[in-house]
Design a protein around this motif. Structure first.
Motif, PDB file in Angstrom:
ATOM      1  N   HIS A  49      37.226  34.096  22.127  1.00  0.00           N
ATOM      2  CA  HIS A  49      38.472  34.802  22.433  1.00  0.00           C
ATOM      3  C   HIS A  49      38.173  36.221  22.902  1.00  0.00           C
ATOM      4  N   GLU A 107      40.635  41.777  22.572  1.00  0.00           N
ATOM      5  CA  GLU A 107      42.015  42.229  22.395  1.00  0.00           C
ATOM      6  C   GLU A 107      42.856  41.142  21.730  1.00  0.00           C
ATOM      7  N   THR A 108      42.592  39.894  22.071  1.00  0.00           N
ATOM      8  CA  THR A 108      43.300  38.779  21.430  1.00  0.00           C
ATOM      9  C   THR A 108      42.967  38.725  19.946  1.00  0.00           C
ATOM     10  N   LEU A 109      41.687  38.872  19.622  1.00  0.00           N
ATOM     11  CA  LEU A 109      41.281  38.864  18.215  1.00  0.00           C
ATOM     12  C   LEU A 109      41.946  39.992  17.437  1.00  0.00           C
ATOM     13  N   ARG A 110      41.944  41.187  18.031  1.00  0.00           N
ATOM     14  CA  ARG A 110      42.557  42.325  17.333  1.00  0.00           C
ATOM     15  C   ARG A 110      44.041  42.084  17.098  1.00  0.00           C
ATOM     16  N   GLY A 111      44.728  41.505  18.070  1.00  0.00           N
ATOM     17  CA  GLY A 111      46.145  41.215  17.906  1.00  0.00           C
ATOM     18  C   GLY A 111      46.403  40.190  16.814  1.00  0.00           C
ATOM     19  N   ARG A 112      45.570  39.156  16.769  1.00  0.00           N
ATOM     20  CA  ARG A 112      45.735  38.126  15.746  1.00  0.00           C
ATOM     21  C   ARG A 112      45.426  38.675  14.356  1.00  0.00           C
ATOM     22  N   ILE A 113      44.421  39.520  14.274  1.00  0.00           N
ATOM     23  CA  ILE A 113      44.075  40.126  12.984  1.00  0.00           C
ATOM     24  C   ILE A 113      45.223  40.992  12.482  1.00  0.00           C
ATOM     25  N   SER A 146      48.407  40.753  13.243  1.00  0.00           N
ATOM     26  CA  SER A 146      49.545  39.908  12.882  1.00  0.00           C
ATOM     27  C   SER A 146      49.312  39.226  11.544  1.00  0.00           C
ATOM     28  N   ARG A 147      48.105  38.709  11.340  1.00  0.00           N
ATOM     29  CA  ARG A 147      47.785  38.024  10.092  1.00  0.00           C
ATOM     30  C   ARG A 147      47.837  38.990   8.911  1.00  0.00           C
ATOM     31  N   SER A 180      51.387  39.915   7.905  1.00  0.00           N
ATOM     32  CA  SER A 180      52.118  38.875   7.178  1.00  0.00           C
ATOM     33  C   SER A 180      51.597  38.698   5.749  1.00  0.00           C
ATOM     34  N   ASN A 238      38.894  44.115  11.301  1.00  0.00           N
ATOM     35  CA  ASN A 238      38.311  44.211  12.641  1.00  0.00           C
ATOM     36  C   ASN A 238      36.808  44.475  12.567  1.00  0.00           C
TER      37      ASN A 238
END
Length: 199
Positions: free
Chosen positions: A94, A97-103, A105-106, A109, A163
């Motif tokens: 991935h 930037e995608t990884l950072r966004g998912r991290i 968001s996770r 939550s 991260n």
């Protein structure tokens, strides 16, 4: 989740330290634990179990292995240096930037529930010194529960720590394993193909 009933290695001990009456093992118990194992006579030093003697969870795990097998981990590793199977390392590549966004968001939550969990457990059942509080997010949740950090700051610290951990994981896989990195759009298809080809 934090395990309030983490099972420590006390089979070899003649008695538990008074501070272990809750059944929870912390780094403060390591000297007594080491003394009990040395007194048993099967090893000459705590380092003989084959792990870093300062790493309490690994010491406990190594001692449990020795209790079950009669052999230290170091001996088992010498006898079985290579796994009896082939390993195929696959990872989805991935964009960062995608990884950072998912991290983010996770973490967002998870963090409120983590803070609530810590508030429920500390100090009612746990002290906050247990190894579980070194896991990602729990040190920050503990600080928030104790009023040392605002929750927004704790969440930001959890995201930063996660991260950093993800970067270390990527570095490890790239340097230590023959990982095949798959493009996200076709990762499932490529993974199935590679597994079939390696069979």
């Amino acid at each position: 989740r934090i395990r309030a009933n983490w099972r420590p290695f006390w089979r070899l001990a003649a008695r538990r330290p008074a501070s272990s009456s809750t059944g929870i093992l912390t780094r403060h118990h390591l000297p007594a634990l080491a003394a009990a194992v040395l007194k048993d006579g099967r090893i000459s030093s705590i380092g003989a179990v084959g792990v870093d003697p300062k790493n309490l969870p690994r010491v406990v795990r190594a001692l449990e292995v020795m209790e079950l097998t009669g052999r230290p981990l170091s001996e088992l590793w010498r006898r079985n240096p290579e796994p009896p199977y082939r390993v195929l390392y696959l990872a989805v590549d991935h964009p960062r930037e995608t990884l950072r966004g998912r991290i983010a968001s996770r973490a967002g939550s998870m963090f409120p529930a983590m803070v609530a969990e810590v508030r429920r457990l500390v100090p009612a059942e746990l002290s906050g010194d247990e190894p579980a509080f070194r896991c990602l997010g729990y040190a920050e949740a503990l600080a928030c529960a104790r009023g040392e950090l605002k929750e927004a700051d704790g969440l930001r610290k959890m995201i930063d720590a996660t991260n950093a951990y993800a970067r270390r994981q990527l570095t490890w896989f790239r340097r230590q394993t023959p990982t095949l990195w798959l493009a996200p759009a076709q990762a499932r298809r490529d993974a199935v193909r590679l597994v079939r080809e390696s069979a």
